[in-house]
Design an enzyme around this catalytic site. Structure first.
Site, mmCIF file in Angstrom:
data_model
loop_
_atom_site.group_PDB
_atom_site.id
_atom_site.type_symbol
_atom_site.label_atom_id
_atom_site.label_comp_id
_atom_site.label_asym_id
_atom_site.label_seq_id
_atom_site.Cartn_x
_atom_site.Cartn_y
_atom_site.Cartn_z
ATOM 1 N N ASP A 510 0.963 -1.185 -0.113
ATOM 2 C CA ASP A 510 -0.071 -0.117 -0.117
ATOM 3 C C ASP A 510 0.948 1.186 0.083
ATOM 4 O O ASP A 510 1.974 1.144 0.333
ATOM 5 C CB ASP A 510 -0.834 -0.006 1.220
ATOM 6 C CG ASP A 510 -1.774 1.251 1.333
ATOM 7 O OD1 ASP A 510 -2.434 1.572 0.317
ATOM 8 O OD2 ASP A 510 -1.954 1.708 2.439
ATOM 9 N N ASP A 696 -1.845 -0.791 5.856
ATOM 10 C CA ASP A 696 -2.204 0.011 7.130
ATOM 11 C C ASP A 696 -3.743 0.452 7.288
ATOM 12 O O ASP A 696 -4.252 0.873 8.423
ATOM 13 C CB ASP A 696 -1.303 1.151 7.494
ATOM 14 C CG ASP A 696 -1.754 2.458 6.571
ATOM 15 O OD1 ASP A 696 -2.060 2.458 5.402
ATOM 16 O OD2 ASP A 696 -1.759 3.674 7.226
ATOM 17 N N ASP A 700 -7.298 -1.841 3.209
ATOM 18 C CA ASP A 700 -6.479 -2.675 2.883
ATOM 19 C C ASP A 700 -7.050 -4.023 3.601
ATOM 20 O O ASP A 700 -6.378 -5.420 3.366
ATOM 21 C CB ASP A 700 -5.114 -2.509 3.340
ATOM 22 C CG ASP A 700 -4.470 -1.283 2.774
ATOM 23 O OD1 ASP A 700 -4.642 -1.061 1.507
ATOM 24 O OD2 ASP A 700 -3.813 -0.529 3.527
#
Length: 799
Positions: A510, A696, A700
């Site tokens: 990410d 995080d 996600d």
């Protein structure tokens, strides 16, 4: 250059020229903000300044704790609100509160001492291990809302503790498992001493009466181990036999039950060896392994329960006359109109009827900048209203919200997650079938040869081949490696991580909060006039310090105040500093102040804000989400192992491409929803790829749950952390590089352990079948085999 002064209360840097201080322990101490000053003065005024003498860590900054409005605290005085978590006993009430802001043992001392000085408080006890506060008080003398206010006055936030049913049930099971483990260990030590005294090898000249007493004592002490501690094995074996499915419980139950029955026979007849020590040893090793497994599952049991942390406890509902009334979230209905002030969370999915603002959706979408929202736009529950008040019409609540849909994706992804345990279970079934068939054949053969020895030889075979070493081979190595990684700042929440890291060939990153720090910082100042950088920054900070927008945090504290500050949502700020009228924000908005032409933005990377006055532009200020310093190191380590590297982000800004370019990532995709990220993961799995995910945010969570190995940042949301296989507590990406090295060593240790356990079982089986191994020596051999496995695993503790 001298080091910056630290706040005496929270330890954060004190801005130059800060007017805040407090007199503590006879000296004037610098404070970073009015919040720390107020808390310190409250502690001193209460006669509790010894807290500062005894504390081992600085306190939490009051600004970092969740803010609660006075009318929201007043809701806790309602009887219907208190019913789930407050118990009333006569004139006294009792409740359990979860406390935020605790940093060391002195915090517990401070909280208990302060609350006990309040009128009406009968008892206050804080459990430092789980930060739960038990309070007993007179509700008529001190309303619960006032008690919560007193906690905040000394720098702590209290919330009603209400565990979900699944978490409470798992916690109760964990306590029972711990008691069973303790009972088994304590009684086994006593049984071992009594049983060993009857062994001929020790050549102790026991009288027949004493020998009989020791046998009955051993039986008496072993019975609780079998029926209380090992009951789960027998229940599991019966369940497996009913479903025609062999598992470790069947083999364990046969070994424990056979040894126990043989011990009873030996006790009653006085003939043969006692096997109660073997029973206790089996129980202790097996219960320890199951306890470690249970602890790992306990950490992930409440993943969906963390959803409540992303939603406000209450909201402002508007009546037909336009008046607002604060109500609990559970009292809200679809079609209601709610007022969401700046700085508040959206209570439900809704349609904006009035107002214009910016909404921070970073937790759900990954967008690192708040997005403008106005009349006719939809907003999502759990997102943050940044600038202006909004009036919403509620369209979805509870399970129907987008946030709940993400949680359902989480559950579906967890169901699809590869289960290495299934493969291990199949191997164990074949192993058990072979052992049981071998035991039956050996028993029949010895019945023909020597019926008096048949039972003892079969028992020796079952005891010797009891798969304790096989069961301990992997968990002990993983547990030891887990402790080593915890020291590095990487917390493993599932045991398969270290083993699975060796099989990874693809890694997904990410962007926001993972490869970047997840917060805007001021990266550059480009003056456009006669003013220098410091002067331009001081003027900009004076305006931004009056804003709740996340952008404002990038400017630090201002040395001078701004007056008459007006926030224009989606455009910028206007105000006066030292009599000068200023604007900061979008170029067109700032240019309108003096009617001069708006300059062109000189670059495309980052967020460009223009500062200007009535006479013209003063400076461009560039904000950026800074790349983590150790991100290139992690990317190099991944490429060195031949891994395919991908960047999947919910951010649709050009920053995705810029971060990918700086890190050399060829496959970078932005603007992805949680569903789209999960689709990419499924495509990779269909190609046979083994995927590591690092993220995080709530967006996600489905991919974290569906990936073969998932790692959440320490600054991640609670839902992301409980869905991940590991949590990077230190937020240092270089810890993952070290984890890869530890994973390789762990894999070697596991292979060595499995090889030894397999070799031992393979060698001892024919010896036991030939009658060369007595049950006592079979138990001893199994213990030595297990001990070697444990000692080998402990080598991982060496750095």
């Amino acid at each position: 250059m001298s080091a910056p002064l630290s706040c005496y209360h929270c330890g954060l840097p004190v801005p130059a020229g800060s007017p805040y201080d407090a007199r503590v322990l006879g000296e004037t101490r610098a404070m970073c903000c009015p919040g720390c000053q107020a808390v310190a003065e409250a502690i001193v005024a209460g006669g509790l300044e010894s807290y500062y003498r005894h504390r081992s860590e600085t306190a939490a900054n009051p600004d970092a704790l969740p803010s609660v409005l006075p009318d929201e605290l007043a809701l806790f005085d309602r009887e219907d609100v208190q019913r789930p978590f407050v118990q009333h006993q006569g004139e006294l009430s009792e409740t359990s509160l979860l406390i935020e802001g605790i940093s060391c043992a002195a915090c517990g001392w401070l909280i208990e001492k302060h609350l006990r000085t309040l009128p009406g408080v009968d008892e206050a006890r804080l459990n430092l291990s789980n930060h739960r506060l038990q309070v007993r008080w007179s509700d008529s003398q001190l309303p619960l809302s006032e008690l919560l206010k007193e906690l905040r006055r000394i720098g702590y936030a209290g919330h009603p503790y209400k565990a979900d049913d699944a978490a409470e049930r798992l916690a109760a099971e964990n306590k029972r498992a711990m008691r069973q483990l303790g009972v088994a260990g304590l009684l086994w030590m006593q049984v071992m001493m009594a049983a060993m005294a009857t062994w001929p090898e020790f050549n102790i000249d026991l009288s027949p009466e004493l020998d009989k007493i020791l046998r009955w004592v051993s039986l008496f002490l072993t019975t609780p181990i079998v029926f209380y501690c090992c009951g789960q094995f027998f229940r599991g074996a019966l369940r497996d036999l009913r479903t025609r499915h062999l598992s470790m419980d069947v083999s364990v139950s046969l070994a424990i039950g056979g040894a126990y029955v043989a011990g009873i026979w030996s006790t009653v007849t006085g003939i043969g060896e006692l096997y109660f020590d073997a029973v206790g040893m089996f129980a202790l090793f097996l219960l320890a392994g199951r306890y470690l497994e249970r602890r790992a599952r306990e950490r992930t049991a409440a993943a969906t329960a963390q959803l409540v942390n992303l939603l406000p406890a209450s909201c402002l509902r508007l009546d037909d006359s336009g008046q607002s009334l604060r109500i609990l979230l559970g009292e809200l209905a679809v079609g209601d109109r709610v007022l969401v002030p700046p700085g508040a969370l959206m209570p439900a999915d809704g349609l904006i009827l009035e107002g214009q603002s910016s909404v921070d959706e970073s937790l759900l979408t990954g967008e690192y900048l708040p997005l403008p929202r106005g009349r006719g736009d939809t907003v999502t529950a759990g997102t943050l209203n940044v600038e202006g008040p909004l009036t919403l019409e509620v369209q979805a609540l509870g399970d129907q919200t987008r946030l709940s849909a993400i949680v359902r994706l989480l559950e579906r992804a967890q169901a699809d997650k590869p289960r290495l345990a299934e493969l291990a279970d199949k191997v164990a079934q074949w192993f058990l079938i072979i052992v049981l068939l071998a035991a039956a054949i050996v028993g029949i053969a010895w019945w023909q040869i020597d019926p008096s020895r048949a039972f003892w030889i079969v028992l020796s075979l079952l005891v010797a081949t009891c798969p304790c070493a096989l069961a301990l081979a992997t968990p002990t190595a993983l547990t030891t490696a887990t402790g080593s990684l915890h020291k590095l700042g990487l917390l493993l929440t599932r045991g398969h991580v270290l083993e699975g890291l060796n099989q990874i060939d693809t890694v997904i990153f990410d962007k926001t909060g993972t490869l970047t720090e997840g917060r805007l910082t001021l990266s550059a100042i480009h003056p456009l006039g006669a003013l220098d950088n410091d002067t331009c920054l001081a003027l900009a900070a004076a305006l931004e310090n009056r804003s709740e927008h996340p952008i404002a945090r990038a400017f630090g504290r201002a040395p001078r105040p701004a007056e008459q500050v007006e926030n224009v949502p989606g455009k910028g700020l206007e105000g006066r500093v030292d009599g000068r009228r200023l604007r900061i924000g979008q170029a067109d908005f700032v240019a309108e102040l003096g009617g001069w032409p708006a300059p062109q933005i000189p670059g495309t990377n980052g967020q460009w804000l223009l500062l200007g006055d009535e006479h013209g532009p003063l400076a461009w200020l560039v904000l950026d989400d800074r790349l983590r310093e150790d991100a290139p190191l992690l990317l190099d380590a991944c490429r060195a192992r031949g891994w395919q590297v991908m960047l999947l982000s919910g951010d649709s800004s050009p920053m995705v491409g810029e971060i990918a370019r700086r890190l050399g990532i060829d496959d970078a995709r932005g603007g992805l929803s949680p569903d789209a990220k999960l689709d990419v993961l499924r495509e990779l799995h269909q190609q046979g790829r083994r995927v590591l995910m690092l993220g995080d945010g709530v967006n996600d969570v489905p991919v974290l749950a569906g990936a073969d190995i998932s790692v959440a940042m320490g600054s991640a949301t609670d839902l992301a952390k409980t869905s991940a296989d590991a949590v990077l507590l230190s937020n240092r990406l270089e810890s993952l590089v070290q984890a890869l090295t530890v994973a390789s060593r762990t894999r070697r240790i596991i292979i060595q352990n499995l090889a030894w356990a397999t070799l031992y079982n393979g060698l001892v089986l024919p010896f036991a079948a030939l009658g060369w191994v007595t049950p006592v020596w079979a138990a001893f051999g199994m213990s030595v085999s297990s001990l070697l496995v444990v000692v080998n695993a402990l080598r991982l503790a060496r750095s």
